[in-house]
Motif scaffolding. Structure first.
Motif, short mmCIF file in Angstrom:
data_model
loop_
_atom_site.label_atom_id
_atom_site.label_comp_id
_atom_site.label_asym_id
_atom_site.label_seq_id
_atom_site.Cartn_x
_atom_site.Cartn_y
_atom_site.Cartn_z
N VAL A 8 0.99 -1.28 0.13
CA VAL A 8 0.18 -0.03 -0.08
C VAL A 8 0.88 1.10 -0.06
N LEU A 15 -2.01 -7.79 6.12
CA LEU A 15 -3.23 -7.23 6.42
C LEU A 15 -4.42 -8.18 6.88
N SER A 27 -7.26 -4.76 8.12
CA SER A 27 -6.79 -4.26 9.16
C SER A 27 -5.44 -4.58 9.50
N ARG A 35 -4.54 0.13 11.96
CA ARG A 35 -4.77 1.07 10.64
C ARG A 35 -5.72 0.04 10.09
N PHE A 37 -8.08 -0.34 6.11
CA PHE A 37 -8.07 -0.44 4.95
C PHE A 37 -9.11 -0.63 4.26
N THR A 46 -7.37 1.37 -0.27
CA THR A 46 -7.36 2.66 0.24
C THR A 46 -7.36 2.75 1.63
N GLU A 47 -6.31 3.51 2.27
CA GLU A 47 -6.33 3.60 3.75
C GLU A 47 -7.27 4.50 4.26
N TYR A 58 -11.50 9.54 7.06
CA TYR A 58 -11.91 8.22 7.05
C TYR A 58 -13.35 8.38 6.54
#
Length: 269
Positions: A8, A15, A27, A35, A37, A46-47, A58
């Motif tokens: 990423v 992840l 995650s 974090r 995504f 996309t984060e 977000y």
């Protein structure tokens, strides 16, 4: 859930897949910090940026990814549970049962007592012979002012009647849907799904002697009825019910079913 290594923005990350569907929620956890995504149908990742890092980025990302729906990310929190609920709602195509609320579903319960009269339409009795019954109910539903569905467990004791010499104790499992709901109360469709019944009946033989017939039975009759709750305050109700109007898997022995009850119930803390 499975874990996969993705790159990423040039950063390789292992992840964890939290939710699969039209949108995947991924995650990454390090030192008790998360974090999150989103992977879309084009495999673009996309984060979701934490608000302390760059405002409410977000939420803007979620609304962009779900553009064209009536979903709002306004109340979505930056946490696993809240994000999972939102993505589940989107992946369910906006079905009302999965509509995002931003809160955990909380159960509320109430109990009640009631009495009424019935002509026992599912047993062979003299026409128009009826008897009284007493009952108690435990009902559970979602703690939400807009909730319309509930499930319940009830117990009814039919009292003796000299015309039919029949008594019974019955446990029932049922479901209710409130198709009318306002500040005064509600009107609902009642469905009795399953019965467990203990019964005792006395027959008088031609020679004048009595024969007692005891029976224990379990059935899934799917019996429909109607009911209404009228508010007495914020937590209590007067109840009226007309049950046994129609049954899918039970035969009527009387020409017209009669089952009315009146009672009182209140919410538990």
């Amino acid at each position: 859930m499975s874990q996969t290594t993705y790159t990423v923005n040039g950063e390789p990350l292992l992840l964890k897949t939290e939710i699969k569907g039209a949108l995947h929620l991924l995650s990454f956890r390090k030192n008790d910090q998360y974090r999150f995504f989103i992977k879309d149908k084009n495999d673009t990742i996309t984060e979701l940026i934490h608000p302390s890092s760059a405002g409410n980025t977000y939420k803007k990302t979620l609304e962009l990814l779900t553009k064209g729906t009536n979903m709002s990310a306004k109340n979505v929190g930056f946490g696993r549970y809240s994000l999972k609920q939102f993505i589940r709602a989107y992946n369910s195509n906006g079905h009302k049962r999965y509509a995002y609320t931003g809160e955990r579903v909380q159960a509320q319960s109430r109990i009640g007592i009631y009495s009424g009269i019935t002509n026992h339409p599912f047993i062979d009795t003299p026409e128009q012979a009826s008897s009284a019954f007493l009952g108690a109910i435990f009902e559970i539903y979602e703690k939400n002012s807009a909730a319309r569905q509930s499930g319940y467990l009830s117990f009814e004791q039919a009292l003796d009647n000299n015309h039919i010499n029949y008594v019974s104790s019955q446990f029932a499992l049922g479901y209710r849907f409130r198709f009318i709901k306002n500040n005064i109360g509600s009107t609902f469709l009642n469905l009795q799904m399953a019965h467990f019944t203990f019964s005792n009946r006395t027959f008088t033989q031609a020679n004048g002697t009595d024969e007692h017939e005891k029976n224990t039975s379990f059935s899934v009759p799917l019996i429909f009825g109607l009911g209404s709750d009228i508010k007495l305050g914020n937590t209590s109700f007067i109840t009226f019910n007309c049950n046994e109007i129609f049954a899918v898997f039970a035969d009527y022995h009387n020409s017209f079913p009669l089952n009315f009850s009146f009672g009182y119930k209140f919410n538990l803390p």
